[in-house]
Structures are given as C-alpha cells and as structure tokens.
Design a protein around this motif. Structure first.
Motif, PDB file in Angstrom:
ATOM      1  N   PRO A  50       3.170 -26.009   4.778  1.00 40.53           N
ATOM      2  CA  PRO A  50       3.761 -24.701   5.055  1.00 40.53           C
ATOM      3  C   PRO A  50       3.766 -23.808   3.811  1.00 40.53           C
ATOM      4  O   PRO A  50       3.704 -24.294   2.683  1.00 40.53           O
ATOM      5  N   ASP A  54       7.862 -20.170   4.605  1.00 44.34           N
ATOM      6  CA  ASP A  54       8.229 -21.043   5.720  1.00 44.34           C
ATOM      7  C   ASP A  54       9.246 -22.097   5.287  1.00 44.34           C
ATOM      8  O   ASP A  54      10.179 -22.411   6.023  1.00 44.34           O
ATOM      9  N   TRP A  57      12.590 -20.327   4.876  1.00 51.09           N
ATOM     10  CA  TRP A  57      13.151 -19.983   6.173  1.00 51.09           C
ATOM     11  C   TRP A  57      13.767 -21.218   6.830  1.00 51.09           C
ATOM     12  O   TRP A  57      14.885 -21.163   7.353  1.00 51.09           O
ATOM     13  N   ASN A  58      13.033 -22.336   6.814  1.00 46.91           N
ATOM     14  CA  ASN A  58      13.524 -23.569   7.430  1.00 46.91           C
ATOM     15  C   ASN A  58      14.773 -24.096   6.736  1.00 46.91           C
ATOM     16  O   ASN A  58      15.705 -24.568   7.391  1.00 46.91           O
TER      17      ASN A  58
END
Length: 79
Positions: A50, A54, A57-58
């Motif tokens: 990723p 990403d 964000w996760n």
C-alpha cells in the motif's frame, strides 16, 4: 506469503507475535485492521504494497474503531 505473514492469520499465532497487553486491551476489529495493513506492507511484491497514504488512513481508521470500542466499554461499565 512468507512465514511471518502466515503467522498473523490465526488467533493463536497472533498471540505469539502481538504483545499480550495489546491483545487484551485492543478491540479485535481494530487489531484486525492493523494486522491487515501490516500484512500488506510486508508483501514480497513491492507493487502490491500500500501507499503511505493508505497506511496512514488505515491506522487512523483503526484508531477511530478503537476509540469507539473504548467509549462503548466505558458506557457499559457505568450502566
């Protein structure tokens, strides 16, 4: 999939890798999000990993899920 990635797959295997305090204090949903992004980050194929955005964000999402679980637990214990 390498050996460490495979070891995240089962609950018993997670106990060997994840700190026991984290296992007992984190919601399973939050921990699953973190484990999932960790597995993606350690993928041998660079193109399958990723982006930094990403990952952030996760991790932010996992923190929100954990905060909700903590709030729910507090409200349950005061009821």
């Amino acid at each position: 999939m390498n050996r460490k990635q495979a070891s995240f797959g089962s609950q018993d295997s997670r106990r060997k890798i994840v700190d026991p305090i984290v296992l007992t204090t984190c919601s399973q949903e939050s921990l699953s999000i973190v484990v999932s992004i960790t597995k993606k980050c350690t993928c041998p194929e660079v193109s399958a990993r990723p982006s930094f955005e990403d990952v952030l964000w996760n991790l932010q999402y996992a923190a929100q899920v954990q905060a909700t679980a903590d709030a729910d637990q507090r409200s349950d214990s005061t009821s």
